[in-house]
Motif scaffolding. Structure first.
Motif, PDB file in Angstrom:
ATOM      1  N   GLY A  18       0.797  -1.220   0.000  1.00 26.85           N
ATOM      2  CA  GLY A  18       0.000   0.000   0.000  1.00 26.85           C
ATOM      3  C   GLY A  18       0.824   1.260   0.000  1.00 26.85           C
ATOM      4  O   GLY A  18       0.299   2.340   0.311  1.00 26.85           O
ATOM      5  N   LEU A  39      -6.384  -4.526  -4.092  1.00 27.75           N
ATOM      6  CA  LEU A  39      -5.180  -4.162  -3.354  1.00 27.75           C
ATOM      7  C   LEU A  39      -5.245  -4.740  -1.943  1.00 27.75           C
ATOM      8  O   LEU A  39      -6.260  -4.608  -1.259  1.00 27.75           O
ATOM      9  N   LEU A  44      -2.517   2.250   3.600  1.00 27.07           N
ATOM     10  CA  LEU A  44      -2.545   2.787   2.249  1.00 27.07           C
ATOM     11  C   LEU A  44      -2.016   4.220   2.231  1.00 27.07           C
ATOM     12  O   LEU A  44      -2.153   4.949   3.211  1.00 27.07           O
ATOM     13  N   ALA A  52      -9.820   4.052  -3.280  1.00 26.33           N
ATOM     14  CA  ALA A  52     -10.698   3.058  -2.656  1.00 26.33           C
ATOM     15  C   ALA A  52     -12.042   3.673  -2.297  1.00 26.33           C
ATOM     16  O   ALA A  52     -13.101   3.073  -2.523  1.00 26.33           O
ATOM     17  N   VAL A  59     -10.199  -2.844  -1.972  1.00 24.21           N
ATOM     18  CA  VAL A  59      -9.128  -2.934  -0.981  1.00 24.21           C
ATOM     19  C   VAL A  59      -9.507  -3.908   0.120  1.00 24.21           C
ATOM     20  O   VAL A  59     -10.626  -3.888   0.630  1.00 24.21           O
TER      21      VAL A  59
END
Length: 216
Positions: A18, A39, A44, A52, A59
């Motif tokens: 991330g 992801l 992140l 996201a 995510v």
């Protein structure tokens, strides 16, 4: 390396990590039209979090699990832990995915080139992992040589090609016509590309033998 252009719409693409590298990979994939980016990371970057929140990526905010590699067409191991990246790569290979390992070109199944996009025109440069700096420098040179005008030029050429396929029967004449058009299109102004008039002018150049070898 064998260069290819991949159609990524509808494909599952997994990125583990991330941070900055994962962000760069994600943005490049989205720019290429990927719509199935997943992801995996408990943390992140702000930009990835914003993507996201917008629903641009899916995510899972947790550590990587072996089953995350399942069903992936492409798998990016982009954590800051070399051993974990290798584990991810091994899982991906067993799952049948093409794997890219951050900072390990020799262990990766594919590499990401430096890219210049001008609409449908895509220019890609790679030094096969030997020198990302060289690839970046050449990318900069290509950005200068092929400016924004090429986006419109490619659209003009696409329209002309379809028109020429419909009305020019001789394949040799059509080939020469489109070759001449490719030289002209980047320098044309808006409004100067009416298809039938352009096509007629190019055909006249060919039939009357005005082409002088300089594509003018």
């Amino acid at each position: 390396m064998y260069p290819v252009m991949l159609q990524l719409r509808g494909e599952k693409i997994v990125i583990v990590g991330g941070g900055r590298i994962a962000e760069r990979k994600t943005l490049a994939l989205l720019e290429a039209g990927a719509d199935g980016v997943v992801l995996i990371s408990p943390v992140l970057t702000p930009h990835l979090q914003a993507l996201a929140n917008e629903g641009a990526i899916q995510v899972h905010a947790r550590p990587y699990r072996t089953e995350d590699a399942g069903g992936a067409r492409l798998l990016f191991a982009a954590t800051d832990e070399a051993l974990l990246n290798q584990e991810i790569a091994d899982d991906g290979r067993r799952a049948g995915a093409w794997v890219n390992i951050a900072d390990d070109a020799s262990g990766s199944a594919f590499a990401n080139p430096a890219v210049v996009r001008r609409g449908d025109l895509l220019l890609a440069v790679s030094a096969s992992g030997a020198s990302p700096a060289l690839a970046a420098r050449i990318k900069g040179e290509l950005e200068q040589a092929y400016g924004e005008e090429y986006e419109a030029a490619v659209q003009r050429l696409r329209r002309l090609r379809e028109r020429a396929k419909a009305v020019v029967e001789d394949p040799n004449e059509r080939h020469e016509l489109l070759r001449l058009a490719a030289a002209e299109a980047p320098h044309m102004q808006e409004g100067d590309d009416e298809l039938d008039a352009w096509l007629e002018r190019l055909q006249k150049l060919i039939t009357e033998g005005f082409h002088n070898g300089n594509d003018k």
